[in-house]
Design a protein around this motif. Structure first.
Motif, mmCIF file in Angstrom:
data_model
loop_
_atom_site.group_PDB
_atom_site.id
_atom_site.type_symbol
_atom_site.label_atom_id
_atom_site.label_comp_id
_atom_site.label_asym_id
_atom_site.label_seq_id
_atom_site.Cartn_x
_atom_site.Cartn_y
_atom_site.Cartn_z
ATOM 1 N N SER A 245 0.826 -1.208 0.000
ATOM 2 C CA SER A 245 0.000 0.000 0.000
ATOM 3 C C SER A 245 0.859 1.257 0.000
ATOM 4 O O SER A 245 0.617 2.187 -0.779
ATOM 5 C CB SER A 245 -0.917 -0.001 1.216
ATOM 6 N N TRP A 246 1.881 1.294 0.865
ATOM 7 C CA TRP A 246 2.726 2.488 0.929
ATOM 8 C C TRP A 246 3.596 2.634 -0.319
ATOM 9 O O TRP A 246 3.846 3.760 -0.770
ATOM 10 C CB TRP A 246 3.590 2.478 2.195
ATOM 11 N N VAL A 247 4.036 1.528 -0.918
ATOM 12 C CA VAL A 247 4.811 1.608 -2.160
ATOM 13 C C VAL A 247 3.930 2.142 -3.284
ATOM 14 O O VAL A 247 4.345 2.999 -4.062
ATOM 15 C CB VAL A 247 5.415 0.228 -2.524
ATOM 16 N N ARG A 248 2.693 1.643 -3.342
ATOM 17 C CA ARG A 248 1.759 2.118 -4.359
ATOM 18 C C ARG A 248 1.497 3.615 -4.168
ATOM 19 O O ARG A 248 1.480 4.384 -5.117
ATOM 20 C CB ARG A 248 0.461 1.306 -4.265
ATOM 21 N N LEU A 249 1.324 4.037 -2.922
ATOM 22 C CA LEU A 249 1.105 5.453 -2.631
ATOM 23 C C LEU A 249 2.330 6.275 -3.017
ATOM 24 O O LEU A 249 2.206 7.361 -3.574
ATOM 25 C CB LEU A 249 0.790 5.650 -1.145
ATOM 26 N N ASP A 250 3.524 5.746 -2.730
ATOM 27 C CA ASP A 250 4.753 6.463 -3.058
ATOM 28 C C ASP A 250 4.892 6.624 -4.563
ATOM 29 O O ASP A 250 5.321 7.676 -5.046
ATOM 30 C CB ASP A 250 5.961 5.731 -2.469
ATOM 31 N N LYS A 251 4.543 5.576 -5.323
ATOM 32 C CA LYS A 251 4.608 5.680 -6.784
ATOM 33 C C LYS A 251 3.621 6.719 -7.292
ATOM 34 O O LYS A 251 3.951 7.520 -8.169
ATOM 35 C CB LYS A 251 4.325 4.324 -7.422
ATOM 36 N N ALA A 252 2.412 6.722 -6.741
ATOM 37 C CA ALA A 252 1.408 7.701 -7.157
ATOM 38 C C ALA A 252 1.857 9.109 -6.788
ATOM 39 O O ALA A 252 1.687 10.058 -7.565
ATOM 40 C CB ALA A 252 0.063 7.386 -6.510
ATOM 41 N N SER A 253 2.464 9.251 -5.614
ATOM 42 C CA SER A 253 2.966 10.551 -5.175
ATOM 43 C C SER A 253 4.100 11.019 -6.077
ATOM 44 O O SER A 253 4.168 12.195 -6.442
ATOM 45 C CB SER A 253 3.441 10.455 -3.728
#
Length: 171
Positions: free
Chosen positions: A134-142
């Motif tokens: 979840s945090w990796v996906r959020l980091d990529k989106a960010s």
């Protein structure tokens, strides 16, 4: 004597029966903010008391409490960022009541340590993998949003207007 082996299960069942009817309320009262930490503290205390009374390895109890505590922290931190964990995580995480019933049943059946190993391993993999992805996906989106914003800053005013309106300015 047979009833003594069931005492953890009976205690947890009574606690679940007493608390579950309040779960449907909206908890908007003055002191209702205390409900989650009291429930989490009760869960942790019950795990410790059941584990210690049945000679479970202390390090295993610590790891189990750490995993559940980490998940709680992760969930709170995400919600403060307006990012809600998926519903399936809460269902797969079993909830405090099911976790306590599983532990109490393991204690009543005399197989607490294997139950704790299995539960701890299951929750560790579930919560860690879901949290990291979840945090990796959020980091990529960010990172993508940041890159898009950076490109917008480099655009000429005419290009920015064209992107915003979809029309080219007539020269």
């Amino acid at each position: 004597m047979a009833l003594a082996g069931l005492s953890p299960l009976i205690s947890v069942a009574i606690m679940v029966v007493l608390v579950l009817p309040t779960a449907a309320s909206d908890h908007l009262g003055r002191l209702d903010w205390l409900v989650p930490p009291i429930l989490r503290g009760t869960e942790f205390l019950a795990v410790i008391l059941i584990g210690l009374s049945h000679d479970a390895p202390k390090w295993l109890l610590f790891v189990l409490l750490y995993v559940v505590g980490y998940h709680t922290y992760d969930t709170v931190y995400r919600t403060r960022q307006s990012i809600w964990p998926p519903t399936w995580v809460f269902m797969a995480g079993l909830g405090w009541e099911v976790r306590l019933l599983i532990i109490a049943a393991g204690a009543a059946l005399g197989v607490l340590t294997p139950v704790l190993y299995a539960l701890t391993a299951y929750l560790l993999v579930l919560f860690a993998v879901e949290s990291v992805t979840s945090w990796v996906r959020l980091d990529k989106a960010s990172a993508q949003a940041s890159a898009d914003a950076e490109q917008d800053l480099e655009a000429s005013p005419e290009d920015a207007l064209e992107q915003a309106t979809g029309e080219a300015e007539k020269a």
